[in-house]
Scaffold this motif. Structure first.
Motif, PDB file in Angstrom:
ATOM      1  N   ILE A   1       2.567  10.358   3.585  1.00  0.00           N
ATOM      2  CA  ILE A   1       1.379   9.776   2.969  1.00  0.00           C
ATOM      3  C   ILE A   1       0.212  10.721   3.222  1.00  0.00           C
ATOM      4  O   ILE A   1      -0.216  10.903   4.355  1.00  0.00           O
ATOM      5  N   HIS A   2      -0.284  11.354   2.178  1.00  0.00           N
ATOM      6  CA  HIS A   2      -1.379  12.311   2.333  1.00  0.00           C
ATOM      7  C   HIS A   2      -2.733  11.625   2.462  1.00  0.00           C
ATOM      8  O   HIS A   2      -3.586  12.054   3.254  1.00  0.00           O
ATOM      9  N   SER A   3      -2.951  10.589   1.671  1.00  0.00           N
ATOM     10  CA  SER A   3      -4.261   9.935   1.691  1.00  0.00           C
ATOM     11  C   SER A   3      -4.138   8.526   1.135  1.00  0.00           C
ATOM     12  O   SER A   3      -3.124   8.155   0.534  1.00  0.00           O
ATOM     13  N   LEU A   4      -5.201   7.756   1.348  1.00  0.00           N
ATOM     14  CA  LEU A   4      -5.256   6.379   0.865  1.00  0.00           C
ATOM     15  C   LEU A   4      -6.653   6.083   0.376  1.00  0.00           C
ATOM     16  O   LEU A   4      -7.648   6.459   0.994  1.00  0.00           O
ATOM     17  N   ARG A   5      -6.738   5.416  -0.758  1.00  0.00           N
ATOM     18  CA  ARG A   5      -8.007   4.903  -1.268  1.00  0.00           C
ATOM     19  C   ARG A   5      -7.781   3.481  -1.754  1.00  0.00           C
ATOM     20  O   ARG A   5      -6.693   3.153  -2.236  1.00  0.00           O
TER      21      ARG A   5
ATOM     22  N   VAL B   1      -7.028  -3.565  -4.134  1.00  0.00           N
ATOM     23  CA  VAL B   1      -6.128  -2.521  -4.612  1.00  0.00           C
ATOM     24  C   VAL B   1      -5.987  -1.460  -3.532  1.00  0.00           C
ATOM     25  O   VAL B   1      -6.944  -1.162  -2.814  1.00  0.00           O
ATOM     26  N   VAL B   2      -4.785  -0.934  -3.389  1.00  0.00           N
ATOM     27  CA  VAL B   2      -4.537   0.187  -2.483  1.00  0.00           C
ATOM     28  C   VAL B   2      -3.749   1.240  -3.242  1.00  0.00           C
ATOM     29  O   VAL B   2      -2.724   0.929  -3.864  1.00  0.00           O
ATOM     30  N   SER B   3      -4.226   2.486  -3.197  1.00  0.00           N
ATOM     31  CA  SER B   3      -3.548   3.594  -3.865  1.00  0.00           C
ATOM     32  C   SER B   3      -3.187   4.652  -2.824  1.00  0.00           C
ATOM     33  O   SER B   3      -4.058   5.134  -2.094  1.00  0.00           O
ATOM     34  N   LEU B   4      -1.910   4.972  -2.749  1.00  0.00           N
ATOM     35  CA  LEU B   4      -1.408   5.952  -1.792  1.00  0.00           C
ATOM     36  C   LEU B   4      -1.049   7.243  -2.509  1.00  0.00           C
ATOM     37  O   LEU B   4      -0.384   7.210  -3.547  1.00  0.00           O
TER      38      LEU B   4
ATOM     39  N   LYS C   1       4.397  10.760  -5.354  1.00  0.00           N
ATOM     40  CA  LYS C   1       3.064  11.007  -5.913  1.00  0.00           C
ATOM     41  C   LYS C   1       2.162   9.776  -5.701  1.00  0.00           C
ATOM     42  O   LYS C   1       2.124   9.241  -4.626  1.00  0.00           O
ATOM     43  N   GLU C   2       1.473   9.295  -6.741  1.00  0.00           N
ATOM     44  CA  GLU C   2       0.527   8.197  -6.541  1.00  0.00           C
ATOM     45  C   GLU C   2       1.202   6.843  -6.748  1.00  0.00           C
ATOM     46  O   GLU C   2       1.819   6.591  -7.779  1.00  0.00           O
ATOM     47  N   ILE C   3       1.061   5.986  -5.746  1.00  0.00           N
ATOM     48  CA  ILE C   3       1.592   4.627  -5.809  1.00  0.00           C
ATOM     49  C   ILE C   3       0.425   3.663  -5.628  1.00  0.00           C
ATOM     50  O   ILE C   3      -0.321   3.754  -4.645  1.00  0.00           O
TER      51      ILE C   3
ATOM     52  N   PHE D   1      -1.002   6.050   9.446  1.00  0.00           N
ATOM     53  CA  PHE D   1      -1.249   7.466   9.715  1.00  0.00           C
ATOM     54  C   PHE D   1      -1.195   7.818  11.204  1.00  0.00           C
ATOM     55  O   PHE D   1      -1.326   8.990  11.559  1.00  0.00           O
ATOM     56  N   GLY D   2      -1.030   6.805  12.077  1.00  0.00           N
ATOM     57  CA  GLY D   2      -0.963   7.057  13.519  1.00  0.00           C
ATOM     58  C   GLY D   2      -2.212   7.705  14.067  1.00  0.00           C
ATOM     59  O   GLY D   2      -2.141   8.592  14.931  1.00  0.00           O
ATOM     60  N   MET D   3      -3.385   7.270  13.617  1.00  0.00           N
ATOM     61  CA  MET D   3      -4.623   7.989  13.925  1.00  0.00           C
ATOM     62  C   MET D   3      -5.338   7.521  15.197  1.00  0.00           C
ATOM     63  O   MET D   3      -6.224   8.195  15.682  1.00  0.00           O
ATOM     64  N   ASN D   4      -5.001   6.342  15.731  1.00  0.00           N
ATOM     65  CA  ASN D   4      -5.647   5.833  16.943  1.00  0.00           C
ATOM     66  C   ASN D   4      -7.167   5.826  16.810  1.00  0.00           C
ATOM     67  O   ASN D   4      -7.890   6.427  17.605  1.00  0.00           O
TER      68      ASN D   4
END
Length: 334
Positions: A166-170, A293-296, A302-304, A229-232
């Motif tokens: 997963i590169h990014s989320l909006r 809405v969530v777009s990954l 690609k985009e989901i 993303f395991g970002m803590n």
């Protein structure tokens, strides 16, 4: 599976209604039989070691008149005597200290119970601590209902996007702010007028600060950042800008260029933010009303994009139910 439920507001009642309604289907489809041994409210608890009659609890008007009612009894007072496999925690959210949900979850894990929660507070303030307790104790923690109501974001990534990065989320993670911006866009009203409409329709609280100032969406974005993303990260790591300063003039100018102003949550390149942003009218994020809405962005698929109701007792109960089934199937496979 023996279950304890903590919290009996709209979500808690939704859980009881959904589990009662789906009992036969769960047994036939997933070989999942369950029994609620305790349901804890802010005033006391329903307790029955043989299993509670859920329908009778839903039907009764005066909770204290129920034969299984224990006045003033709390979960923390009862936990040592409870013989349950799983705890569902749906008490009100507090993103400053996470209580009382944090203590409920920690105590449940230490007792060896799996936990399903829709409570954002404990996940915002103590995500890594709870995850580590589960690792050490061999317990499972699921929290699909904490973000986006019935939107299956975590289940989607865990069960369908295995192997994808997963590169990014909006996304749009607060239905109240989305409704207000929708009203301002299409009814050409002021923020104040749109907020009043949202309150009259029950979409906004009397004190709408968490929604319109962005802290609710920010807390959900923290959970996504940590869970996917395991970002803590914590709430202080999010750049937050609410919608209170968005004007009808700005919305009109954006519209003239084929853009909308939406309250966008994003996670990208280690940065987390929730703020009003321009999006194209043709964007997958261009959803109206109270929708979330969530777009990954992924490397392989690609985009989901997933769209749905981000709140509501039954919608959130749907997410909780899916988590319980997932835990049951995971345990069964071992």
């Amino acid at each position: 599976m023996d279950i304890a439920l903590i919290g009996f507001g709209s979500v808690g009642k939704g859980v009881v209604q959904v589990f009662s309604k789906k009992q036969n289907q769960l047994r036939q489809k997933y070989d999942l039989s369950f029994s609620f041994k305790g349901i804890f409210t802010s005033r006391g608890a329903f307790l029955d070691s043989n299993g509670l009659d859920l329908q009778s609890i839903l039907n009764i008007k005066d909770l204290t008149a129920h034969s299984s009612w224990k006045n003033g009894l709390s979960f923390m007072e009862s936990i040592d005597d409870l013989d349950v496999d799983l705890v569902i925690e749906v008490t009100p959210t507090n993103i400053e200290h996470g209580e009382p949900g944090k203590s409920h979850i920690i105590s449940s894990i230490k007792k060896g119970c799996d936990v399903v929660t829709a409570n954002k507070g404990p996940l915002v303030v103590a995500f890594d601590e709870l995850a580590e307790l589960c690792r050490r104790g061999g317990c499972i923690l699921r929290y699909e209902g904490s973000v986006g109501g019935g939107l299956p974001v975590f289940n989607l990534v865990r069960e369908t996007l295995q192997g994808n990065t997963i590169h990014s989320l909006r996304g749009i993670l607060n239905g109240t702010s989305n409704f207000i911006l929708t009203q301002m866009t299409y009814e050409r009203t002021s923020f104040e007028s749109a907020l009043k409409t949202a309150q009259e329709l029950g979409y906004a609280e009397a004190d709408p600060a968490a929604d319109v100032e962005g802290t609710d969406a920010a807390s959900k974005t923290v959970i996504l950042a940590n869970g996917l993303f395991g970002m803590n990260k914590g709430i202080d790591d999010v750049y937050i800008q609410g919608i209170t300063k968005v004007t009808p003039e700005a919305i009109e100018l954006a519209g003239n260029e084929n853009f909308l102003i939406k309250h966008i949550a994003s996670i990208e390149d280690g940065q987390i933010e929730v703020a009003p942003r321009l999006i194209q009218k043709t964007s997958p994020l261009a959803v109206d009303g109270t929708l979330n809405v969530v777009s990954l962005q992924t490397d392989l698929a690609k985009e989901i994009t997933i769209i749905g109701q981000g709140a509501g007792g039954e919608e959130t109960a749907s997410a909780i139910l899916s988590d319980v089934v997932d835990i049951h199937l995971t345990r069964k496979a071992k």
